[in-house]
Write an enzyme that holds these catalytic residues in place. Structure first.
Site, PDB file in Angstrom:
ATOM      1  N   LYS A 156      58.471  51.226  29.694  1.00  8.51           N
ATOM      2  CA  LYS A 156      57.668  50.537  30.698  1.00  8.51           C
ATOM      3  C   LYS A 156      56.649  49.679  29.950  1.00  8.51           C
ATOM      4  O   LYS A 156      55.468  50.031  29.832  1.00  8.51           O
ATOM      5  CB  LYS A 156      56.991  51.593  31.575  1.00  8.51           C
ATOM      6  CG  LYS A 156      56.929  51.228  33.040  1.00  8.51           C
ATOM      7  CD  LYS A 156      56.527  52.433  33.860  1.00  8.51           C
ATOM      8  CE  LYS A 156      55.753  52.030  35.083  1.00  8.51           C
ATOM      9  NZ  LYS A 156      56.423  51.122  36.006  1.00  8.51           N
TER      10      LYS A 156
HETATM   11  N1  PPE Z   1      61.625  49.798  38.494  1.00  9.33           N
HETATM   12  C1  PPE Z   1      60.545  49.117  38.068  1.00  9.33           C
HETATM   13  C2  PPE Z   1      60.747  47.784  37.477  1.00  9.33           C
HETATM   14  C3  PPE Z   1      59.284  49.705  38.196  1.00  9.33           C
HETATM   15  O1  PPE Z   1      58.222  49.036  37.766  1.00  9.33           O
HETATM   16  C4  PPE Z   1      59.142  50.974  38.787  1.00  9.33           C
HETATM   17  C5  PPE Z   1      57.796  51.589  38.951  1.00  9.33           C
HETATM   18  C6  PPE Z   1      60.316  51.647  39.212  1.00  9.33           C
HETATM   19  C7  PPE Z   1      61.526  51.018  39.052  1.00  9.33           C
HETATM   20  C8  PPE Z   1      60.265  53.024  39.791  1.00  9.33           C
HETATM   21  O2  PPE Z   1      59.951  53.981  38.793  1.00  9.33           O
HETATM   22  P1  PPE Z   1      59.173  55.328  39.161  1.00  9.33           P
HETATM   23  O3  PPE Z   1      57.802  54.949  39.499  1.00  9.33           O
HETATM   24  O4  PPE Z   1      59.286  56.141  37.935  1.00  9.33           O
HETATM   25  O5  PPE Z   1      59.874  55.931  40.307  1.00  9.33           O
HETATM   26  N2  PPE Z   1      56.750  50.672  39.187  1.00  9.33           N
HETATM   27  C9  PPE Z   1      55.365  51.069  39.024  1.00  9.33           C
HETATM   28  C10 PPE Z   1      54.424  49.893  39.010  1.00  9.33           C
HETATM   29  C11 PPE Z   1      54.227  49.168  40.284  1.00  9.33           C
HETATM   30  C12 PPE Z   1      53.115  48.153  40.201  1.00  9.33           C
HETATM   31  O6  PPE Z   1      53.020  47.325  41.123  1.00  9.33           O
HETATM   32  O7  PPE Z   1      52.313  48.163  39.260  1.00  9.33           O
HETATM   33  C13 PPE Z   1      54.983  52.129  40.041  1.00  9.33           C
HETATM   34  O8  PPE Z   1      55.622  52.250  41.080  1.00  9.33           O
HETATM   35  O9  PPE Z   1      54.033  52.845  39.764  1.00  9.33           O
END
Ligand code: PPE
Length: 300
Positions: A156
């Site tokens: 990330k």
């Molecule tokens: N894909 C991406 C690209 C992504 O950034 C997230 C989380 C996910 C999938 C889902 O991952 P998880 O949170 O582990 O279920 N995105 C984070 C950031 C959002 C933001 O606007 O900043 C979040 O949801 O915390």
């Protein structure tokens, strides 16, 4: 969005004083990694959802990006709990950030220190309360999701989100809530900050984890759905498959479980939250309230 205090390199500082130098490496090049975690209020106090998995992913992101976090996992876990308590928050979003600080600027990051901050704040429904109930509008982005070998999908990394921001800006300016990105071959990947699921003939599909961020909510949804008796399959699909799906929804820490009612002006299913999405959403939110015994292990 604002709370009182922020954890910064081992100290608790006032929100307004949590500052960095303009020559911070990460500010110029996006050389940082972060997490997004949620804490929820339950009858037994505040719980953090799948904290271990998030902290593990933070350390894996840092490893991939060759940054040595100057704390161990136990210290980060403690810092997260401390900063929630200090801010007196019952439920919140938690944003740990590990970034290259200042020593000098050039693409070689190795001489820059690795700094660490943890912010927490109250964050309601990411795509709106109404979106959680009635579903949101989306469009397929004209931006391709970063190619698997352009950067790391598993990490990330801050700079990865430039891709997401382009897609998000385009979506907002087009009058919809969120973007769905395709990969360079035209297959569906995920939203700007959420993983994607779709339902056809009772089977739940999602993108293979190696071409998207390996979401912790994604993993939770898969387990919840399987425990409910649904079949879940990973699949590479074209955008047209989404258009004719019975239901499509997003899953992510910020977005939680958000139904999609429209893609590119195609009505998805009945054009509202579908029954499978609703069932999964219901269990997901019960879990976060600490009301599903079976999943108490996900709460800390
Ligand atoms: N894909 C991406 C690209 C992504 O950034 C997230 C989380 C996910 C999938 C889902 O991952 P998880 O949170 O582990 O279920 N995105 C984070 C950031 C959002 C933001 O606007 O900043 C979040 O949801 O915390």
């Amino acid at each position: 969005m604002k709370a009182e205090k922020i954890w910064m390199d081992g100290k608790i500082v006032d929100w307004d004083k949590a500052k960095v130098h303009v020559c911070t490496h990460a500010l110029h090049y996006g050389s940082g990694v972060f997490e997004g975690i949620r804490a929820y209020e339950t009858d037994n106090g505040t719980v953090i959802f799948r904290l271990k998995e998030h902290v593990d992913r933070l350390f894996n992101s840092a490893k991939i990006f060759k940054m040595e976090i100057p704390y161990n996992k136990g210290q980060i876990v403690k810092a997260i709990k401390d900063i929630i308590k200090v801010n007196n928050l019952k439920s919140c979003y938690i944003r740990p950030l590990v970034y290259r600080g200042f020593n000098n600027l050039s693409l070689n990051p190795f001489d820059c220190p690795v700094n660490c901050a943890i912010a927490v704040w109250e964050w309601g429904a990411y795509l709106g309360e109404e979106g959680l109930v009635n579903g949101i509008k989306t469009r397929i982005s004209s931006y391709a999701r970063s190619y698997i070998n352009s950067t790391s999908q598993k990490a990330k990394i801050c700079a990865n989100y430039v891709n997401s921001i382009f897609a998000k800006m385009e979506a907002i300016e087009a009058g919809v809530d969120e973007a769905i990105l395709l990969d360079a071959d035209g297959y569906v990947t995920e939203g700007s900050g959420e993983n994607l699921f779709w339902v056809r003939n009772g089977i739940i599909y999602t993108t293979p984890a190696n071409i998207v961020l390996e979401g912790i909510t994604r993993d939770s949804v898969i387990k919840i759905a399987q425990d409910m008796g649904y079949q879940v399959k990973e699949k590479r699909a074209g955008r047209d498959e989404l258009y004719i799906s019975d239901e499509v929804f997003f899953a992510g820490t910020a977005a939680e479980v958000t139904p999609i009612r429209e893609i590119d002006k195609y009505k998805i299913g009945e054009g509202k939250r579908g029954p499978v999405t609703e069932n999964i959403q219901k269990v997901f939110f019960e879990i976060t309230k600490g009301k599903e015994k079976k999943y108490l292990k996900w709460l800390e």
